[in-house]
Design a protein around this motif. Sequence first.
Motif, PDB file in Angstrom:
ATOM      1  N   TYR A   1       0.858  -1.192   0.000  1.00  0.00           N
ATOM      2  CA  TYR A   1       0.000   0.000   0.000  1.00  0.00           C
ATOM      3  C   TYR A   1       0.892   1.239   0.000  1.00  0.00           C
ATOM      4  CZ  TYR A   1      -3.848  -3.184   0.878  1.00  0.00           C
ATOM      5  OH  TYR A   1      -4.768  -4.199   0.758  1.00  0.00           O
TER       6      TYR A   1
ATOM      7  N   LEU B   1     -14.007  -5.458   4.197  1.00  0.00           N
ATOM      8  CA  LEU B   1     -13.735  -4.913   2.867  1.00  0.00           C
ATOM      9  C   LEU B   1     -12.544  -5.631   2.224  1.00  0.00           C
ATOM     10  CD1 LEU B   1     -14.315  -1.179   3.835  1.00  0.00           C
ATOM     11  CD2 LEU B   1     -15.726  -2.500   2.261  1.00  0.00           C
ATOM     12  N   SER B   2     -12.306  -6.862   2.682  1.00  0.00           N
ATOM     13  CA  SER B   2     -11.258  -7.733   2.111  1.00  0.00           C
ATOM     14  C   SER B   2      -9.869  -7.119   2.196  1.00  0.00           C
ATOM     15  CB  SER B   2     -11.572  -8.089   0.653  1.00  0.00           C
ATOM     16  OG  SER B   2     -12.858  -8.617   0.528  1.00  0.00           O
TER      17      SER B   2
ATOM     18  N   ALA C   1     -15.852 -10.744  -0.335  1.00  0.00           N
ATOM     19  CA  ALA C   1     -16.246  -9.872  -1.449  1.00  0.00           C
ATOM     20  C   ALA C   1     -17.746 -10.001  -1.752  1.00  0.00           C
ATOM     21  CB  ALA C   1     -15.427 -10.211  -2.692  1.00  0.00           C
TER      22      ALA C   1
ATOM     23  N   PHE D   1     -13.867   2.259  -1.206  1.00  0.00           N
ATOM     24  CA  PHE D   1     -12.675   1.605  -0.635  1.00  0.00           C
ATOM     25  C   PHE D   1     -12.351   0.293  -1.352  1.00  0.00           C
ATOM     26  CE2 PHE D   1     -10.134  -0.804   2.324  1.00  0.00           C
ATOM     27  CZ  PHE D   1      -9.313   0.153   2.898  1.00  0.00           C
ATOM     28  N   ARG D   2     -13.376  -0.530  -1.531  1.00  0.00           N
ATOM     29  CA  ARG D   2     -13.162  -1.850  -2.141  1.00  0.00           C
ATOM     30  C   ARG D   2     -12.832  -1.736  -3.630  1.00  0.00           C
ATOM     31  NH1 ARG D   2     -17.496  -5.888  -0.044  1.00  0.00           N
ATOM     32  NH2 ARG D   2     -15.983  -7.126   1.046  1.00  0.00           N
TER      33      ARG D   2
ATOM     34  N   ARG E   1      -8.780  -0.920  -4.412  1.00  0.00           N
ATOM     35  CA  ARG E   1      -7.713  -1.885  -4.113  1.00  0.00           C
ATOM     36  C   ARG E   1      -8.258  -3.309  -4.197  1.00  0.00           C
ATOM     37  NH1 ARG E   1      -8.978   1.514  -0.376  1.00  0.00           N
ATOM     38  NH2 ARG E   1      -7.041   2.674  -0.267  1.00  0.00           N
TER      39      ARG E   1
ATOM     40  N   ARG F   1     -21.252   2.698   1.341  1.00  0.00           N
ATOM     41  CA  ARG F   1     -20.066   1.830   1.274  1.00  0.00           C
ATOM     42  C   ARG F   1     -20.475   0.356   1.247  1.00  0.00           C
ATOM     43  NH1 ARG F   1     -15.607   2.180   5.947  1.00  0.00           N
ATOM     44  NH2 ARG F   1     -17.221   1.096   7.123  1.00  0.00           N
TER      45      ARG F   1
END
Lengths: 260, 248
Positions: A41, A136-137, B75, B98-99, B102, B149
């Motif tokens: 990151y 969010l994985s 996911a 956010f997802r 990345r 989100r």
Amino acid sequence: MSPLAPLGALGRAVLRLLGEVGAVALYALSAVSHVVRPPFYAREFGVALIQIGWLSLPVVGLTALFTGGALALQIYAGGARFNAEAVVPQIVAIGIVRELGPVLGGLMVAARVASSIAAEIGTMKVTEQIDALVTLSTDPMKYLTAPRVLAATLAVPVLVAVGDSVGIMGGYLVGLARLGFNGAAYLENTVNFLETWDILSGLVKGAAFGFIVALMGCYHGMNSRRGAQGVGRATKQAVVSSSVLIFAANYILTELFFAA
Amino acid sequence: MIELRGVHKAFGTNRVLRGVDLFVARGTSMVVIGGSGTGKSVMLKCILGLVEPDAGEITVDGTEVHEGDHDAFLARFGMLFQGGALFDSLPVWQNVAFRLLRGALKRPKAEAREIAVEKLRRVGLSPDVADSYPAELSGGMQKRVGLARAIAAEPEIIFFDEPTTGLDPIMAGVINDLIREIVTEMGATAIAITHDMTSVRAIADNVAMLHDGVIKWTGPVADLDASGDPYVDQFIHGRAEGPIAAVR
């Protein structure tokens, strides 16, 4: 109360301590493994580098400046007892680059950075932001810990290098203004006396101290308990444990590098 | 579908879940009700794999939660946390996307932002909010951003943890309507946990009552008032007298 009760309490404390040491060791191994494995990151690493490195420059610089100045005065006064006032430049230089630069730099970063990392991650923990990351994985070790640990390990040696230069400058300024040294001779003595390993050993110490500071900040933040009190406790523990570990690591590294 | 069979979870001596059995059919909305501290959030976290159960089985479409690729499993989920759990250091649009910024679902930044703005609009927030930080928003707006989100990657399954807690009745009504609309529109499977009976009636297809670590009653929301279960009756009418101890 049983006469064995104090022994039991001692045993429980030792077991707790060993458990904590084991947990920190596993956390450190996990952090290192996440540093070297993708994904990386870059943004989080960049932010951490600025927070830990760039923004710590003033406090590390000022600490080194005043320490260098005070060290020059002390060595001059102490050296006067056996007519060794002339060694001020050499002792200030070696004292700063081998010991005081890395240790005081590490401690100042511990106070400033370990506390801020622990408070930030601790708050994220108690407000479920860490859980949100997982859903969010995104692995919190990879997203939060790895960038901070890598940034601190790389930034603190640079801070130490800056602190070394500023500390020697502090001694130089006091030497000129208060102790009557000749400026050119002071610098010449400093440069001629220092060896490459003196400087490199301090930088290696800086890297180790940076690793410790970020690791303790992240570990205590991640293990923060509920509420403001939990975050406060995590912050305190991060500063205390990183400071103690810096002193312990400093002794071990000095043994390794310089023991006869 | 989501199925829990005999799920147990204890924290030290505190046995929170004592054999939870629950079935949620695909495309339906299940609301789990129950008093504070009865393990509703723990149950959701067990399904997500955030907390590992001590015993029992949790399957999603027949697959064990802890089997296979956990990232791919997650996911499929979206979650609205009780306090929003927005990331303070990121602007609103990056929280929502956010997802999409990345990992496996990564999109180009401009596209991710576009999707975030669209999702914000979907939950009734103007595009101006996109560049604000979560701390600059009211509680209701934060909840809506959390909702945006949760739906940003169009998940098959959405969890809502106390979606209306801390909101005024009007804002709670707005959030309830949004949840119902989104779940119906997306055809998602949903589990919500709440104390708010207005939310229950607005969101639920089915309701389950969790008490003492087990599901005491489950059935369609239409049967809630005539459940005949003393725990459900006491809870939905907010009575101090009944099988649920008022002081816990």
